[in-house]
Design a protein around this motif. Structure first.
Motif, PDB file in Angstrom:
ATOM      1  N   GLN A   1    -134.995   0.683 -79.114  1.00 24.74           N
ATOM      2  CA  GLN A   1    -135.162  -0.680 -78.619  1.00 24.74           C
ATOM      3  C   GLN A   1    -135.311  -0.688 -77.105  1.00 24.74           C
ATOM      4  N   ARG A   2    -136.321  -1.376 -76.627  1.00 26.77           N
ATOM      5  CA  ARG A   2    -136.559  -1.500 -75.192  1.00 26.77           C
ATOM      6  C   ARG A   2    -135.603  -2.531 -74.595  1.00 26.77           C
ATOM      7  N   ASP A   3    -135.132  -2.240 -73.385  1.00 30.72           N
ATOM      8  CA  ASP A   3    -134.270  -3.175 -72.650  1.00 30.72           C
ATOM      9  C   ASP A   3    -133.089  -3.644 -73.492  1.00 30.72           C
ATOM     10  N   SER A   4    -132.496  -2.729 -74.234  1.00 32.62           N
ATOM     11  CA  SER A   4    -131.424  -3.113 -75.154  1.00 32.62           C
ATOM     12  C   SER A   4    -130.165  -3.579 -74.429  1.00 32.62           C
ATOM     13  N   ARG A   5    -130.000  -3.176 -73.186  1.00 33.48           N
ATOM     14  CA  ARG A   5    -128.799  -3.585 -72.450  1.00 33.48           C
ATOM     15  C   ARG A   5    -128.836  -5.050 -72.052  1.00 33.48           C
ATOM     16  N   THR A   6    -130.026  -5.613 -71.961  1.00 35.17           N
ATOM     17  CA  THR A   6    -130.148  -7.004 -71.520  1.00 35.17           C
ATOM     18  C   THR A   6    -130.638  -7.937 -72.620  1.00 35.17           C
TER      19      THR A   6
ATOM     20  N   GLY B   1    -126.946   4.068 -81.794  1.00 27.52           N
ATOM     21  CA  GLY B   1    -126.756   2.810 -81.078  1.00 27.52           C
ATOM     22  C   GLY B   1    -127.881   1.820 -81.237  1.00 27.52           C
ATOM     23  N   ASP B   2    -128.946   1.983 -80.444  1.00 26.65           N
ATOM     24  CA  ASP B   2    -130.021   0.995 -80.442  1.00 26.65           C
ATOM     25  C   ASP B   2    -131.319   1.572 -80.992  1.00 26.65           C
ATOM     26  N   GLU B   3    -131.211   2.508 -81.914  1.00 26.59           N
ATOM     27  CA  GLU B   3    -132.384   3.118 -82.532  1.00 26.59           C
ATOM     28  C   GLU B   3    -132.437   2.821 -84.024  1.00 26.59           C
ATOM     29  N   VAL B   4    -133.664   2.829 -84.542  1.00 27.26           N
ATOM     30  CA  VAL B   4    -133.915   2.718 -85.976  1.00 27.26           C
ATOM     31  C   VAL B   4    -134.644   3.980 -86.415  1.00 27.26           C
TER      32      VAL B   4
END
Length: 205
Positions: free
Chosen positions: A8-13, A42-45
């Motif tokens: 996921q891009r820009d997952s922190r925001t 974490g933020d991957e599929v």
């Protein structure tokens, strides 16, 4: 096998998009997947399939959303396959990791990696996919509207009635969107991917 890893891009925001992406990949690909999609790191599929068309469809969908950097890894996976993709191992997963890392800074947010022996073929397949992505990048909202309705099985006459425009206008939108070129390119690209997906034998512990 093809392993798709999407970060996921820009997952922190931004909001966590992993649950919705997992559900959508499962809905679109379903039984064509060898390993069902799930969250990874974490933020991957991640998902896996033996079918080049399915790998391409999933990757194109995720890239289109603008929310993901997508890597396709081509190679062997240890057999027997586990029930959970997070327990799976093999070169295809290593190649997918390399691909998604290369995809992150690239213009098209997609890359493909295979074994060193197949690097030239993989580079060629990646170049062809990026040509298709360039075509899709130029597509306007009205063009996507027609593309999506056609993908649902509607005829141009039915689309014209739905959108309140003429059949000629639908045809012009389809032409401007390059839909005929994409329709021809996707099966050809899938065949290239399937040829790359050489499986000399299962990998075992």
């Amino acid at each position: 096998m093809f392993v798709i890893t999407a970060d996921q891009r820009d997952s922190r925001t931004n909001d966590d998009l992993v649950p919705s992406a997992v559900a959508e990949v499962a809905r679109r690909a379903g039984r064509r997947l060898a390993l069902a999609p799930d969250r990874n790191a974490g933020d991957e599929v991640q998902a896996a399939t033996d079918d080049g068309r399915t790998a391409l469809d999933v990757a194109l969908h995720l890239v289109r959303t603008g929310a993901w950097s997508v890597g396709i890894g081509v190679g062997e996976v240890q057999r027997p396959l586990p029930d959970d993709i997070r327990a799976a191992r093999g070169p295809a997963f290593i190649h997918a990791r390399d691909a998604v890392d290369r995809a992150k800074p690239s213009q098209w947010r997609l890359a493909l990696t295979a074994a060193d022996a197949d690097a030239a073929e993989a580079d060629g397949a990646e170049a062809l996919i990026r040509l298709l992505l360039e075509l899709r990048e130029r597509r306007t909202g009205p063009g996507w509207e027609v593309a999506d309705l056609l993908s649902e099985g509607m005829t141009q006459k039915e689309i014209a009635a739905r959108l309140g425009i003429t059949e000629t206008a639908v045809s012009l939108r389809a032409k401007a969107a390059g839909l005929r070129a994409e329709e021809a390119a996707i099966p050809a690209l899938a065949a290239v991917l399937d040829a790359l997906n050489r499986r000399p034998g299962p990998v075992r512990d």
